[in-house]
Scaffold this motif. Structure first.
Motif, PDB file in Angstrom:
ATOM      1  N   GLN A 165     -29.097 -19.703 107.338  1.00 27.58           N
ATOM      2  CA  GLN A 165     -29.231 -19.723 105.886  1.00 27.58           C
ATOM      3  C   GLN A 165     -30.134 -20.865 105.428  1.00 27.58           C
ATOM      4  OE1 GLN A 165     -25.557 -19.412 103.671  1.00 27.58           O
ATOM      5  NE2 GLN A 165     -24.563 -18.217 105.284  1.00 27.58           N
ATOM      6  N   ARG A 184     -37.887 -15.009  98.839  1.00 20.23           N
ATOM      7  CA  ARG A 184     -37.028 -13.972  99.403  1.00 20.23           C
ATOM      8  C   ARG A 184     -37.836 -13.001 100.256  1.00 20.23           C
ATOM      9  NH1 ARG A 184     -35.050  -8.927  97.907  1.00 20.23           N
ATOM     10  NH2 ARG A 184     -36.336  -8.951  96.030  1.00 20.23           N
ATOM     11  N   ARG A 200     -24.699 -11.995 107.578  1.00 17.63           N
ATOM     12  CA  ARG A 200     -24.979 -10.655 107.041  1.00 17.63           C
ATOM     13  C   ARG A 200     -24.605 -10.584 105.561  1.00 17.63           C
ATOM     14  NH1 ARG A 200     -26.043  -7.003 111.289  1.00 17.63           N
ATOM     15  NH2 ARG A 200     -25.255  -7.675 113.336  1.00 17.63           N
ATOM     16  N   ASN A 201     -23.470 -11.188 105.186  1.00 15.84           N
ATOM     17  CA  ASN A 201     -23.069 -11.193 103.775  1.00 15.84           C
ATOM     18  C   ASN A 201     -24.064 -11.973 102.918  1.00 15.84           C
ATOM     19  OD1 ASN A 201     -20.782  -9.672 104.277  1.00 15.84           O
ATOM     20  ND2 ASN A 201     -19.433 -11.448 104.481  1.00 15.84           N
ATOM     21  N   TYR A 202     -24.566 -13.077 103.468  1.00 13.30           N
ATOM     22  CA  TYR A 202     -25.575 -13.871 102.753  1.00 13.30           C
ATOM     23  C   TYR A 202     -26.827 -13.035 102.481  1.00 13.30           C
ATOM     24  CZ  TYR A 202     -29.538 -17.129 102.525  1.00 13.30           C
ATOM     25  OH  TYR A 202     -30.701 -17.765 102.184  1.00 13.30           O
ATOM     26  N   ARG A 204     -27.025  -9.752 102.313  1.00 12.12           N
ATOM     27  CA  ARG A 204     -26.707  -8.688 101.352  1.00 12.12           C
ATOM     28  C   ARG A 204     -26.680  -9.243  99.923  1.00 12.12           C
ATOM     29  NH1 ARG A 204     -22.589  -7.346 105.320  1.00 12.12           N
ATOM     30  NH2 ARG A 204     -23.327  -5.614 106.623  1.00 12.12           N
ATOM     31  N   ARG A 205     -26.107 -10.427  99.751  1.00  8.16           N
ATOM     32  CA  ARG A 205     -26.047 -11.029  98.412  1.00  8.16           C
ATOM     33  C   ARG A 205     -27.440 -11.257  97.841  1.00  8.16           C
ATOM     34  NH1 ARG A 205     -22.105 -14.406 100.713  1.00  8.16           N
ATOM     35  NH2 ARG A 205     -23.633 -16.118 100.778  1.00  8.16           N
ATOM     36  N   ARG A 206     -28.386 -11.592  98.698  1.00  9.13           N
ATOM     37  CA  ARG A 206     -29.752 -11.839  98.243  1.00  9.13           C
ATOM     38  C   ARG A 206     -30.598 -10.567  98.209  1.00  9.13           C
ATOM     39  NH1 ARG A 206     -32.821 -16.690 100.927  1.00  9.13           N
ATOM     40  NH2 ARG A 206     -34.179 -16.161  99.182  1.00  9.13           N
ATOM     41  N   GLY A 207     -30.017  -9.452  98.598  1.00  6.18           N
ATOM     42  CA  GLY A 207     -30.760  -8.197  98.580  1.00  6.18           C
ATOM     43  C   GLY A 207     -31.828  -8.119  99.644  1.00  6.18           C
TER      44      GLY A 207
END
Length: 286
Positions: A165, A184, A200-202, A204-207
């Protein structure tokens, strides 16, 4: 005449405008000669004291390198050339990430064992124990053409997924006109070392789309939970084949001997050397 391991005219023109100049004081040693001395040093891996006579005095080359490293001159130069390429629409935002372990030479290792850092310098000087020796890890994000977008220097034992991250957060490509910097990626490709639920969640949160193979133990755990384990993450073999570009980028950076083996005592100086080498890779691609 341009000698071996020196800047060609195109590279110097890209860098010259970003070199700070004092308004007063004694006449300076020619900037291009000093920068060529820095490039020669990181290319060959020699000590500062052993610079050839044409770059002397070596103290001037070293002092300016340290000043530019601390002031972030090479980081700004890298961002400026990235902005120029991005404005031309030539950055492929399918980003690959990875990190090689760099062995620290005994001349660099001495500082890591004594004393702490100062200012922005970490206390451990980004030196750590890995595979029985003192090492540094270079976490790198490169674009779809194998050019460095961002880098992060950590001790060698630091796990890739822990730094993923922070590495992506360091991507910052300024706009040549109005607007915020581009930060991004469109898609991230990484190996199994980055396969974690948190990362993976990070993404997804950022698209941000991602192609990261799932670890075997994670597959078993998900399957053991049945319907509660959720669906398997998407994976494209076609996209994953492009991950070799980050390996090629590392190979190009390691052609600089001061990067393939760490000789610099401080993390700030070593990061500046990697950043200057990254700038040269970009300059040769435009």
């Amino acid at each position: 005449m341009v000698r071996r391991h020196e800047l060609i005219d195109q590279e110097w023109e890209l860098l010259a405008l970003l070199i700070p100049r004092a308004a007063t004081g004694r006449p300076r040693v020619e900037d291009r000669r000093v920068i060529n001395g820095m490039v020669y040093k990181i290319r060959t891996g020699i000590s500062w004291r052993d610079l050839p006579e044409r770059y002397r005095p070596w103290q001037t080359v070293y002092t300016r390198f340290r000043r530019y490293a601390i002031d972030g001159v090479f980081t700004r130069a890298l961002q400026q050339i990235q902005a120029r390429v991005d404005a031309a629409g030539d950055i492929d935002w399918l980003v690959q990430i990875d990190s090689p372990i760099i062995r620290a030479h005994q001349h660099a290792a001495a500082t890591g064992r004594k004393g702490g850092g100062t200012g922005d310098e970490p206390d451990d000087h980004a030196l750590g124990r890995s595979r029985g020796a003192l090492t540094t890890k270079v976490h790198l994000a490169c674009d779809g053409q194998g050019r460095p977008l961002a880098l992060l220097i950590t001790p060698g034992q630091r796990h890739d997924s822990v730094c993923a991250q922070a590495l992506l957060d360091k991507i910052r490509v300024p706009r040549t006109g109005p607007g915020r910097p581009r930060r991004r990626p469109d898609h991230v490709v990484a190996d199994k070392a980055y396969s974690s639920r948190g990362f993976r969640n990070y993404l997804r949160r950022r698209g941000i789309g991602h192609t990261i193979p799932e670890k075997t133990d994670q597959q078993r755990h998900r399957q053991h939970r049945g319907s509660r384990g959720g669906r398997p993450p998407g994976f494209s073999r076609e996209i994953y084949r492009r991950r070799n570009l980050v390996e090629r980028c590392f190979n190009q950076l390691k052609s600089f001997r001061s990067i393939a083996t760490r000789y610099e005592k401080t993390a700030t100086s070593y990061e500046a050397a990697v950043t200057l080498a990254s700038f040269l890779l970009w300059a040769r691609s435009v």
